[in-house]
Design a protein around this motif. Structure first.
Motif, PDB file in Angstrom:
ATOM      1  N   VAL A   1       0.815  -1.214   0.000  1.00  0.00           N
ATOM      2  CA  VAL A   1       0.000   0.000   0.000  1.00  0.00           C
ATOM      3  C   VAL A   1       0.852   1.270   0.000  1.00  0.00           C
ATOM      4  O   VAL A   1       0.321   2.362  -0.220  1.00  0.00           O
ATOM      5  CB  VAL A   1      -0.979   0.025   1.190  1.00  0.00           C
ATOM      6  CG1 VAL A   1      -1.906  -1.172   1.155  1.00  0.00           C
ATOM      7  CG2 VAL A   1      -0.254   0.115   2.514  1.00  0.00           C
ATOM      8  N   SER A   2       2.173   1.157   0.220  1.00  0.00           N
ATOM      9  CA  SER A   2       3.039   2.332   0.175  1.00  0.00           C
ATOM     10  C   SER A   2       3.424   2.730  -1.247  1.00  0.00           C
ATOM     11  O   SER A   2       3.865   3.857  -1.474  1.00  0.00           O
ATOM     12  CB  SER A   2       4.319   2.090   0.982  1.00  0.00           C
ATOM     13  OG  SER A   2       4.033   1.901   2.342  1.00  0.00           O
ATOM     14  N   ILE A   3       3.260   1.817  -2.185  1.00  0.00           N
ATOM     15  CA  ILE A   3       3.722   2.067  -3.554  1.00  0.00           C
ATOM     16  C   ILE A   3       3.043   3.271  -4.207  1.00  0.00           C
ATOM     17  O   ILE A   3       3.728   4.116  -4.799  1.00  0.00           O
ATOM     18  CB  ILE A   3       3.550   0.797  -4.410  1.00  0.00           C
ATOM     19  CG1 ILE A   3       4.610  -0.236  -3.997  1.00  0.00           C
ATOM     20  CG2 ILE A   3       3.681   1.104  -5.902  1.00  0.00           C
ATOM     21  CD1 ILE A   3       4.431  -1.599  -4.648  1.00  0.00           C
ATOM     22  N   PRO A   4       1.718   3.449  -4.129  1.00  0.00           N
ATOM     23  CA  PRO A   4       1.114   4.609  -4.802  1.00  0.00           C
ATOM     24  C   PRO A   4       1.649   5.949  -4.309  1.00  0.00           C
ATOM     25  O   PRO A   4       1.914   6.845  -5.115  1.00  0.00           O
ATOM     26  CB  PRO A   4      -0.383   4.452  -4.491  1.00  0.00           C
ATOM     27  CG  PRO A   4      -0.565   2.994  -4.270  1.00  0.00           C
ATOM     28  CD  PRO A   4       0.686   2.549  -3.585  1.00  0.00           C
ATOM     29  N   LEU A   5       1.833   6.112  -2.994  1.00  0.00           N
ATOM     30  CA  LEU A   5       2.341   7.386  -2.477  1.00  0.00           C
ATOM     31  C   LEU A   5       3.837   7.519  -2.664  1.00  0.00           C
ATOM     32  O   LEU A   5       4.344   8.621  -2.894  1.00  0.00           O
ATOM     33  CB  LEU A   5       1.976   7.530  -0.998  1.00  0.00           C
ATOM     34  CG  LEU A   5       2.232   8.908  -0.390  1.00  0.00           C
ATOM     35  CD1 LEU A   5       1.363   9.971  -1.076  1.00  0.00           C
ATOM     36  CD2 LEU A   5       1.940   8.900   1.113  1.00  0.00           C
ATOM     37  N   GLY A   6       4.576   6.408  -2.543  1.00  0.00           N
ATOM     38  CA  GLY A   6       6.004   6.432  -2.838  1.00  0.00           C
ATOM     39  C   GLY A   6       6.936   6.398  -1.654  1.00  0.00           C
ATOM     40  O   GLY A   6       8.150   6.252  -1.825  1.00  0.00           O
ATOM     41  N   LEU A   7       6.421   6.557  -0.420  1.00  0.00           N
ATOM     42  CA  LEU A   7       7.279   6.467   0.752  1.00  0.00           C
ATOM     43  C   LEU A   7       7.725   5.021   0.952  1.00  0.00           C
ATOM     44  O   LEU A   7       6.939   4.092   0.797  1.00  0.00           O
ATOM     45  CB  LEU A   7       6.536   6.943   1.993  1.00  0.00           C
ATOM     46  CG  LEU A   7       6.175   8.430   2.068  1.00  0.00           C
ATOM     47  CD1 LEU A   7       5.237   8.679   3.234  1.00  0.00           C
ATOM     48  CD2 LEU A   7       7.433   9.280   2.220  1.00  0.00           C
TER      49      LEU A   7
ATOM     50  N   LYS B   1      10.537   1.603  -5.218  1.00  0.00           N
ATOM     51  CA  LYS B   1      10.704   2.911  -5.862  1.00  0.00           C
ATOM     52  C   LYS B   1      10.420   2.832  -7.360  1.00  0.00           C
ATOM     53  O   LYS B   1       9.802   3.740  -7.944  1.00  0.00           O
ATOM     54  CB  LYS B   1      12.128   3.443  -5.624  1.00  0.00           C
ATOM     55  CG  LYS B   1      12.429   3.813  -4.180  1.00  0.00           C
ATOM     56  CD  LYS B   1      11.543   4.936  -3.678  1.00  0.00           C
ATOM     57  CE  LYS B   1      11.870   5.341  -2.259  1.00  0.00           C
ATOM     58  NZ  LYS B   1      10.962   6.358  -1.710  1.00  0.00           N
ATOM     59  N   LEU B   2      10.859   1.754  -7.995  1.00  0.00           N
ATOM     60  CA  LEU B   2      10.590   1.580  -9.431  1.00  0.00           C
ATOM     61  C   LEU B   2       9.100   1.412  -9.675  1.00  0.00           C
ATOM     62  O   LEU B   2       8.545   1.978 -10.636  1.00  0.00           O
ATOM     63  CB  LEU B   2      11.349   0.362  -9.956  1.00  0.00           C
ATOM     64  CG  LEU B   2      11.145   0.021 -11.445  1.00  0.00           C
ATOM     65  CD1 LEU B   2      11.602   1.181 -12.332  1.00  0.00           C
ATOM     66  CD2 LEU B   2      11.875  -1.253 -11.816  1.00  0.00           C
ATOM     67  N   ALA B   3       8.433   0.657  -8.815  1.00  0.00           N
ATOM     68  CA  ALA B   3       6.987   0.467  -8.961  1.00  0.00           C
ATOM     69  C   ALA B   3       6.255   1.796  -8.812  1.00  0.00           C
ATOM     70  O   ALA B   3       5.315   2.086  -9.567  1.00  0.00           O
ATOM     71  CB  ALA B   3       6.489  -0.545  -7.924  1.00  0.00           C
ATOM     72  N   HIS B   4       6.682   2.615  -7.841  1.00  0.00           N
ATOM     73  CA  HIS B   4       6.052   3.924  -7.665  1.00  0.00           C
ATOM     74  C   HIS B   4       6.296   4.822  -8.875  1.00  0.00           C
ATOM     75  O   HIS B   4       5.358   5.458  -9.385  1.00  0.00           O
ATOM     76  CB  HIS B   4       6.591   4.602  -6.413  1.00  0.00           C
ATOM     77  CG  HIS B   4       6.161   6.036  -6.289  1.00  0.00           C
ATOM     78  ND1 HIS B   4       4.854   6.399  -6.046  1.00  0.00           N
ATOM     79  CD2 HIS B   4       6.861   7.205  -6.413  1.00  0.00           C
ATOM     80  CE1 HIS B   4       4.765   7.722  -6.006  1.00  0.00           C
ATOM     81  NE2 HIS B   4       5.957   8.225  -6.239  1.00  0.00           N
ATOM     82  N   PHE B   5       7.534   4.881  -9.343  1.00  0.00           N
ATOM     83  CA  PHE B   5       7.843   5.729 -10.495  1.00  0.00           C
ATOM     84  C   PHE B   5       7.047   5.287 -11.722  1.00  0.00           C
ATOM     85  O   PHE B   5       6.508   6.114 -12.465  1.00  0.00           O
ATOM     86  CB  PHE B   5       9.344   5.674 -10.796  1.00  0.00           C
ATOM     87  CG  PHE B   5       9.731   6.481 -11.999  1.00  0.00           C
ATOM     88  CD1 PHE B   5       9.908   7.853 -11.912  1.00  0.00           C
ATOM     89  CD2 PHE B   5       9.909   5.870 -13.235  1.00  0.00           C
ATOM     90  CE1 PHE B   5      10.246   8.603 -13.022  1.00  0.00           C
ATOM     91  CE2 PHE B   5      10.246   6.604 -14.354  1.00  0.00           C
ATOM     92  CZ  PHE B   5      10.417   7.987 -14.242  1.00  0.00           C
ATOM     93  N   THR B   6       6.960   3.979 -11.932  1.00  0.00           N
ATOM     94  CA  THR B   6       6.221   3.456 -13.090  1.00  0.00           C
ATOM     95  C   THR B   6       4.746   3.829 -13.004  1.00  0.00           C
ATOM     96  O   THR B   6       4.152   4.314 -13.980  1.00  0.00           O
ATOM     97  CB  THR B   6       6.372   1.929 -13.162  1.00  0.00           C
ATOM     98  OG1 THR B   6       7.758   1.600 -13.265  1.00  0.00           O
ATOM     99  CG2 THR B   6       5.619   1.375 -14.362  1.00  0.00           C
ATOM    100  N   LEU B   7       4.162   3.609 -11.819  1.00  0.00           N
ATOM    101  CA  LEU B   7       2.735   3.879 -11.637  1.00  0.00           C
ATOM    102  C   LEU B   7       2.430   5.370 -11.688  1.00  0.00           C
ATOM    103  O   LEU B   7       1.503   5.801 -12.400  1.00  0.00           O
ATOM    104  CB  LEU B   7       2.283   3.305 -10.291  1.00  0.00           C
ATOM    105  CG  LEU B   7       0.808   3.476  -9.927  1.00  0.00           C
ATOM    106  CD1 LEU B   7      -0.050   2.575 -10.802  1.00  0.00           C
ATOM    107  CD2 LEU B   7       0.572   3.164  -8.456  1.00  0.00           C
TER     108      LEU B   7
END
Length: 362
Positions: free
Chosen positions: A112-118, A214-220
């Motif tokens: 659940v942290s991936i969308p916000l990026g922290l 971090k890659l998942a957040h940047f991609t999304l």
């Protein structure tokens, strides 16, 4: 600059055990009466599912827009939903208060942290291991580290421009998420802060999970919009939308959580002998407020962030219990002469402003 110096051991004075026993007895009686447990229940799972659907819905809707303003509006909804997931899920799961199994809490945090990026592990170390153990203690609490632009304690250097900090602090607060996502998380993982040795995963495995998140957040959050959005939504608009959305959600987060410690305005230095002059419960009541959301149901959707003293006293409980626990705390505080206050939001913000104004003066 980030500090890697190991902290001196720090302890609190022995305190009246009656306070602890009263809080424990009251909380256990509350659970026994309800035949309940301290973790998440079906209602919490339903809330998390709704927030995930809301986050995904706003994101999907943003990718269908044909102009920059419509994209901005939908994308803000996506990031705010992601922030609400962080407040409602990561805050509990970091304290192992969502699932009974620690491993499930860790994986929930990661997802659940991936969308916000922290980074969930970096935030867990800063919040659980350091902030909760040493809140409002200079040099120990990472939430009040000197940052060169805000004077947050009377022990920090004052610069002449800080006389205006009560007016410009929202800008600093708004930059907190971008700063942590793209700088401090990386410093923590790279061994440039004292947080690194406390990370759950070390070495190549730790770096692998960190880079994956971090890659998942940047991609999304950026790569997919940059790839799919039509020419009417420029690359500049996509980058600005990302930054402004993060800043708006960051401002809300800092104002509602860190601000409760500012409002109380009691800060301490660690004594040379390594033992505070007061006990643990006295410290928490001296440094933290509860505040009442209006209408009350708003507090539930804020993840109990408004009942911040309650969270510090019962960090390993799901926030669904905070309203009941706050009542128990108020009763125990009255019996033992502790300063318990539950403010309204207006008063809280006024106290924050007064504190920041006082810190900015000579």
């Amino acid at each position: 600059m980030p500090d890697t110096t190991p902290l001196r051991p720090l302890a609190f004075q022995r305190e009246n055990r009656d306070i602890h026993l009263a809080l424990m007895r009251g909380s256990q009686a509350y659970l026994a009466e309800r035949c309940d447990h301290r973790f998440a229940d079906r209602g919490m799972f339903a809330k998390v599912l709704l927030l995930i659907l809301l986050c995904a819905g706003f994101y999907a809707l943003s990718l269908q827009q044909q102009n920059a303003w419509a994209y901005f509006g939908c994308y803000v909804g996506f990031i705010f939903s992601a922030m609400m997931l962080t407040v409602n899920v990561v805050h509990d799961a970091s304290h192992n208060a969502f699932f009974k199994q620690a491993r499930l809490n860790h994986w929930l945090n990661f997802a659940v942290s991936i969308p916000l990026g922290l980074d969930a592990d970096c935030w867990r170390v800063r919040h659980v291991i350091f902030h909760h153990a040493y809140n409002n203690i200079e040099g120990y609490d990472p939430d009040i580290e000197p940052n060169g632009v805000l004077r947050q304690t009377p022990f920090q250097q004052r610069k002449i421009f800080m006389r205006l900090q009560q007016y410009y602090w929202p800008i600093v607060a708004a930059l907190t998420f971008p700063y942590y996502i793209w700088l401090f998380d990386w410093l923590d993982r790279a061994g440039k802060t004292r947080m690194t040795p406390k990370m759950m995963l070390q070495g190549s495995k730790g770096w692998g999970v960190f880079l994956l998140s971090k890659l998942a957040h940047f991609t999304l959050a950026l790569a997919i919009p940059l790839w799919l959005m039509p020419p009417e939504v420029s690359t500049t608009a996509i980058w600005l939308t990302y930054l402004l959305s993060q800043m708006l959600s960051s401002l809300v987060f800092v104002m509602l959580i860190v601000g409760t410690h500012w409002a109380k305005a009691n800060f301490y230095q660690a004594p040379e002998q390594g033992k505070m002059v007061h006990g643990w419960y006295q410290h928490l009541f001296a440094t933290t407020f509860d505040w009442q959301a209006t209408p009350r149901w708003v507090g539930y959707w804020l993840g109990g962030a408004n009942l911040h003293l309650t969270h510090h006293l019962f960090p390993h409980w799901s926030h669904r219990h905070y309203p009941a626990l706050a009542k128990i705390i108020a009763e125990v505080a009255a019996q033992h002469g502790l300063d318990y206050q539950c403010l309204d939001l207006k008063t809280l913000l006024q106290m924050q402003q007064r504190f920041l104004g006082a810190m900015g003066k000579q």
